[in-house]
Design a protein around this motif. Structure first.
Motif, short mmCIF file in Angstrom:
data_model
loop_
_atom_site.label_atom_id
_atom_site.label_comp_id
_atom_site.label_asym_id
_atom_site.label_seq_id
_atom_site.Cartn_x
_atom_site.Cartn_y
_atom_site.Cartn_z
N UNK A 1 40.68 37.98 55.18
CA UNK A 1 39.95 36.92 55.89
C UNK A 1 40.91 36.15 56.79
N UNK A 2 40.55 35.97 58.06
CA UNK A 2 41.45 35.29 59.00
C UNK A 2 41.47 33.78 58.78
N UNK A 3 42.44 33.12 59.40
CA UNK A 3 42.52 31.66 59.35
C UNK A 3 41.24 31.07 59.93
N UNK A 4 40.70 30.09 59.26
CA UNK A 4 39.48 29.45 59.73
C UNK A 4 38.21 30.01 59.14
N UNK A 5 38.30 31.20 58.50
CA UNK A 5 37.11 31.78 57.88
C UNK A 5 36.74 30.98 56.64
N UNK A 6 35.47 30.95 56.27
CA UNK A 6 35.06 30.23 55.06
C UNK A 6 35.81 30.77 53.84
N UNK A 7 36.26 29.90 52.95
CA UNK A 7 36.99 30.37 51.77
C UNK A 7 36.14 31.28 50.91
N UNK A 8 36.76 32.31 50.36
CA UNK A 8 36.08 33.26 49.49
C UNK A 8 36.66 33.12 48.09
N UNK A 9 35.84 32.79 47.12
CA UNK A 9 36.31 32.58 45.76
C UNK A 9 35.58 33.52 44.81
N UNK A 10 36.23 33.91 43.73
CA UNK A 10 35.58 34.77 42.74
C UNK A 10 34.53 33.99 41.97
N UNK A 11 33.67 34.68 41.24
CA UNK A 11 32.68 33.98 40.41
C UNK A 11 33.36 33.04 39.42
N UNK A 12 32.69 31.99 39.05
CA UNK A 12 33.25 31.00 38.13
C UNK A 12 33.73 31.67 36.84
N UNK A 13 34.94 31.30 36.40
CA UNK A 13 35.50 31.85 35.18
C UNK A 13 36.18 33.18 35.33
N UNK A 14 36.29 33.66 36.58
CA UNK A 14 36.93 34.96 36.84
C UNK A 14 38.18 34.75 37.67
N UNK A 15 39.29 35.34 37.24
CA UNK A 15 40.51 35.27 38.03
C UNK A 15 40.36 36.10 39.29
N UNK A 16 41.02 35.65 40.36
CA UNK A 16 41.00 36.40 41.61
C UNK A 16 41.49 37.83 41.39
N UNK A 17 42.57 37.99 40.61
CA UNK A 17 43.14 39.32 40.39
C UNK A 17 42.13 40.24 39.70
N UNK A 18 41.40 39.69 38.71
CA UNK A 18 40.40 40.50 38.01
C UNK A 18 39.24 40.85 38.93
N UNK A 19 38.80 39.87 39.71
CA UNK A 19 37.69 40.09 40.65
C UNK A 19 38.04 41.16 41.67
N UNK A 20 39.32 41.15 42.11
CA UNK A 20 39.76 42.12 43.10
C UNK A 20 40.04 43.49 42.47
N UNK A 21 40.07 43.57 41.15
CA UNK A 21 40.34 44.84 40.49
C UNK A 21 41.80 45.25 40.55
N UNK A 22 42.70 44.26 40.53
CA UNK A 22 44.12 44.56 40.67
C UNK A 22 44.78 45.00 39.36
N UNK A 23 44.18 44.70 38.22
CA UNK A 23 44.69 45.14 36.93
C UNK A 23 46.16 44.76 36.74
N UNK A 24 46.45 43.47 36.84
CA UNK A 24 47.82 42.99 36.68
C UNK A 24 48.29 43.17 35.24
N UNK A 25 49.40 43.87 35.07
CA UNK A 25 49.95 44.13 33.74
C UNK A 25 51.03 43.13 33.36
N UNK A 26 51.82 42.70 34.34
CA UNK A 26 52.88 41.72 34.09
C UNK A 26 53.30 41.09 35.41
N UNK A 27 53.94 39.94 35.31
CA UNK A 27 54.45 39.23 36.50
C UNK A 27 55.90 38.87 36.25
N UNK A 28 56.76 39.24 37.20
CA UNK A 28 58.18 38.92 37.13
C UNK A 28 58.45 37.72 38.02
N UNK A 29 59.16 36.73 37.49
CA UNK A 29 59.44 35.51 38.26
C UNK A 29 60.94 35.30 38.41
N UNK A 30 61.35 34.90 39.61
CA UNK A 30 62.73 34.53 39.87
C UNK A 30 62.73 33.16 40.52
#
Length: 251
Positions: free
Chosen positions: A166-195
């Motif tokens: 979605x480009x700048x200025x487009x209406x914000x797109x949010x997942x259904x209530x109670x759903x993480x963006x990653x889950x809604x997008x089907x990204x299947x996040x297994x772990x997150x590494x932070x530095x």
């Protein structure tokens, strides 16, 4: 009075809001007269403040304040394993007004240094740049990088432009209530590494934050991986050292 004493006084003034973000400070000569010191001492104080990322000096514009009152730029509150209940970025003070704006979305080619994140050099990616403010003062720059094929995915039942494209200025797109963006997008996040590091800010972050290019800042790099090791997305959050960067993990 020493240069360090002048630095300490101005730092206190910035933290207390006595010197507003963007306000012009006295000239070197006026600062020297104000404190009864040499112009060399006054110039040294401004050099230290600039090195700390608190002020910015430009020809013809003098020295201006490049930071606001110290803010706690909170990254979020997490309660594993119920990550859907996580609270997003917020200010620590309930009386503060916070805002977040996506100001740049673009397709790009991954540079060589992103290979450390698992994104090969030359890969097609999508960059999303956001700026976060507390009481109108920029406190965080956030870059999200996604391989193009990941960014182009469509959530089930969603119609129109893929949310990550979605480009700048487009209406914000949010997942259904109670759903993480990653889950809604089907990204299947297994772990997150932070530095988390303290290092000079890159040009994009410094410009967005109104800070001197290369000024010191906190840099938080989070790399989200799938179970097979594929990099799904990367976020790079930058904040001036004047602020704090915190997160809360419950459980």
């Amino acid at each position: 009075m020493t240069a360090n004493a002048i630095v300490a006084e101005i730092r206190r003034g910035i933290a207390a809001g006595e010197y507003a973000y963007g306000a012009r400070l006295p000239s070197v000569r006026d600062l020297a007269d104000q404190h009864g010191v040499s112009q060399q001492t006054a110039a040294a104080a401004y050099a230290v403040l600039s090195a700390l990322g608190l002020t910015r000096t430009a020809a013809g514009s003098g020295t201006t304040v490049a930071a606001g009152p110290a803010a706690d730029a909170h990254l979020g509150t997490y309660a594993p394993p119920e990550l859907a209940a996580a609270k997003a970025w917020q200010a620590s003070s309930p009386n503060s007004e916070v805002s977040e704006e996506t100001y740049l979305v673009r397709q790009a080619t991954a540079p060589a240094e992103w290979a450390d994140w698992g994104i090969p050099e030359g890969a097609a990616v999508v960059e999303r740049h956001r700026i976060r403010r507390v009481d109108g003062v920029p406190v965080q720059h956030k870059l999200t990088v996604l391989p193009y094929e990941i960014a182009a995915r469509m959530p089930a039942g969603h119609e129109g432009i893929p949310p990550m494209l979605a480009p700048v200025g487009a209406p914000p797109v949010s997942p259904p209530a109670g759903t993480r963006m990653a889950d809604w997008m089907g990204w299947d996040v297994n772990r997150t590494q932070c530095q988390i590091t303290a290092e000079p800010m890159d040009s994009a972050a410094a410009e967005a934050l109104g800070a001197p290019d290369g000024g010191p800042g906190f840099r938080v790099v989070s790399v989200a991986k799938a179970a097979d090791g594929e990099t799904l997305y990367v976020t790079v959050t930058t904040a001036p050292l004047h602020h704090r960067v915190t997160m809360e993990i419950i459980g």
